[in-house]
Design a protein around this motif. Structure first.
Motif, PDB file in Angstrom:
ATOM      1  N   GLN A 167     -35.031  63.179 -27.354  1.00  0.00           N
ATOM      2  CA  GLN A 167     -34.639  62.780 -28.699  1.00  0.00           C
ATOM      3  C   GLN A 167     -33.604  61.663 -28.648  1.00  0.00           C
ATOM      4  N   ALA A 168     -33.554  60.886 -29.691  1.00  0.00           N
ATOM      5  CA  ALA A 168     -32.552  59.827 -29.786  1.00  0.00           C
ATOM      6  C   ALA A 168     -31.156  60.428 -29.596  1.00  0.00           C
ATOM      7  N   GLY A 169     -30.355  59.710 -28.818  1.00  0.00           N
ATOM      8  CA  GLY A 169     -29.028  60.199 -28.492  1.00  0.00           C
ATOM      9  C   GLY A 169     -28.964  60.990 -27.197  1.00  0.00           C
ATOM     10  N   GLY A 170     -30.129  61.333 -26.673  1.00  0.00           N
ATOM     11  CA  GLY A 170     -30.186  62.114 -25.450  1.00  0.00           C
ATOM     12  C   GLY A 170     -30.046  61.264 -24.201  1.00  0.00           C
ATOM     13  N   ALA A 171     -30.262  61.892 -23.048  1.00  0.00           N
ATOM     14  CA  ALA A 171     -30.079  61.220 -21.765  1.00  0.00           C
ATOM     15  C   ALA A 171     -31.207  61.567 -20.802  1.00  0.00           C
ATOM     16  N   LEU A 172     -31.489  60.654 -19.907  1.00  0.00           N
ATOM     17  CA  LEU A 172     -32.424  60.872 -18.817  1.00  0.00           C
ATOM     18  C   LEU A 172     -31.878  60.168 -17.575  1.00  0.00           C
ATOM     19  N   ARG A 173     -32.276  60.676 -16.416  1.00  0.00           N
ATOM     20  CA  ARG A 173     -31.908  60.027 -15.156  1.00  0.00           C
ATOM     21  C   ARG A 173     -33.169  59.719 -14.377  1.00  0.00           C
ATOM     22  N   LEU A 174     -33.404  58.458 -14.144  1.00  0.00           N
ATOM     23  CA  LEU A 174     -34.557  58.035 -13.361  1.00  0.00           C
ATOM     24  C   LEU A 174     -34.161  57.874 -11.899  1.00  0.00           C
ATOM     25  N   SER A 175     -35.107  58.183 -11.023  1.00  0.00           N
ATOM     26  CA  SER A 175     -34.910  57.978  -9.589  1.00  0.00           C
ATOM     27  C   SER A 175     -36.051  57.135  -9.051  1.00  0.00           C
ATOM     28  N   CYS A 176     -35.744  56.356  -8.012  1.00  0.00           N
ATOM     29  CA  CYS A 176     -36.756  55.569  -7.332  1.00  0.00           C
ATOM     30  C   CYS A 176     -36.533  55.749  -5.836  1.00  0.00           C
ATOM     31  N   ALA A 177     -37.498  56.357  -5.174  1.00  0.00           N
ATOM     32  CA  ALA A 177     -37.380  56.619  -3.744  1.00  0.00           C
ATOM     33  C   ALA A 177     -38.334  55.723  -2.979  1.00  0.00           C
ATOM     34  N   ALA A 178     -37.810  55.042  -1.985  1.00  0.00           N
ATOM     35  CA  ALA A 178     -38.620  54.167  -1.143  1.00  0.00           C
ATOM     36  C   ALA A 178     -38.926  54.858   0.175  1.00  0.00           C
ATOM     37  N   ASN A 214     -32.389  55.404   0.782  1.00  0.00           N
ATOM     38  CA  ASN A 214     -33.323  54.397   0.242  1.00  0.00           C
ATOM     39  C   ASN A 214     -33.734  54.753  -1.179  1.00  0.00           C
ATOM     40  N   THR A 215     -32.760  55.130  -1.967  1.00  0.00           N
ATOM     41  CA  THR A 215     -33.028  55.605  -3.325  1.00  0.00           C
ATOM     42  C   THR A 215     -32.148  54.884  -4.332  1.00  0.00           C
ATOM     43  N   MET A 216     -32.708  54.664  -5.515  1.00  0.00           N
ATOM     44  CA  MET A 216     -31.985  54.026  -6.608  1.00  0.00           C
ATOM     45  C   MET A 216     -32.085  54.920  -7.834  1.00  0.00           C
ATOM     46  N   TYR A 217     -31.073  54.858  -8.680  1.00  0.00           N
ATOM     47  CA  TYR A 217     -31.038  55.698  -9.869  1.00  0.00           C
ATOM     48  C   TYR A 217     -30.754  54.853 -11.106  1.00  0.00           C
ATOM     49  N   LEU A 218     -31.148  55.396 -12.256  1.00  0.00           N
ATOM     50  CA  LEU A 218     -30.783  54.796 -13.534  1.00  0.00           C
ATOM     51  C   LEU A 218     -30.398  55.939 -14.472  1.00  0.00           C
ATOM     52  N   GLN A 219     -29.122  56.055 -14.748  1.00  0.00           N
ATOM     53  CA  GLN A 219     -28.639  57.039 -15.712  1.00  0.00           C
ATOM     54  C   GLN A 219     -28.700  56.391 -17.078  1.00  0.00           C
ATOM     55  N   MET A 220     -29.451  57.003 -17.970  1.00  0.00           N
ATOM     56  CA  MET A 220     -29.636  56.450 -19.307  1.00  0.00           C
ATOM     57  C   MET A 220     -29.044  57.416 -20.328  1.00  0.00           C
ATOM     58  N   ASN A 221     -28.007  56.979 -21.008  1.00  0.00           N
ATOM     59  CA  ASN A 221     -27.342  57.785 -22.033  1.00  0.00           C
ATOM     60  C   ASN A 221     -27.528  57.152 -23.405  1.00  0.00           C
ATOM     61  N   SER A 222     -27.262  57.921 -24.421  1.00  0.00           N
ATOM     62  CA  SER A 222     -27.358  57.434 -25.812  1.00  0.00           C
ATOM     63  C   SER A 222     -28.678  56.702 -26.037  1.00  0.00           C
TER      64      SER A 222
END
Length: 120
Positions: free
Chosen positions: A13-24, A76-84
């Motif tokens: 939902q709008a206002g929520g958060a997700l965390r993406l990961s990318c593993a090589a 060998n990993t990257m993250y994207l923390q997405m808030n709001s």
């Protein structure tokens, strides 16, 4: 050969958060610049955030102050923390990385993408 695998997308939902990961994985001697891109329906793929091997970051204006990119070089990993999160963040998010493969040749790779959907 090198593979990038994204995970962590989903519906929020709008206002929520997700965390993406990318593993090589694969024949990796080192990793240079890494980045997250996104592509919404009917739009061109755009840069969301990037991080270089020294940890310097760059963000698109639309996500500054809400998203945080990071990396774990040992994994060998990257993250994207997405808030709001906002409905306009809805897109397929792609991982991109410049990888030093065998013989130290540098090449760019893309993941297959992970869907992020933000409901209003």
């Amino acid at each position: 050969q090198v593979q990038l695998v994204e995970s962590g997308g989903g519906l929020v939902q709008a206002g929520g958060a997700l965390r993406l990961s990318c593993a090589a994985s694969g024949s990796i001697l080192g990793m240079n610049r890494m980045g997250w891109y996104r592509q919404a329906p009917g739009k061109q793929r755009e840069l969301v955030a990037s991080i270089d091997s020294g940890g310097s970051t760059n963000y698109a204006d639309a996500v500054k102050g809400r998203f945080t990119i990071s990396r774990a070089n040992a994994k060998n990993t990257m993250y994207l923390q997405m808030n709001s999160l906002k409905p306009e963040d809805t897109a397929v998010y792609y991982c991109n990385a410049e990888v030093f493969g065998s013989s130290w040749n540098l090449r760019g790779y893309w993941g297959v993408g992970t869907q992020v959907t933000v409901s209003s």
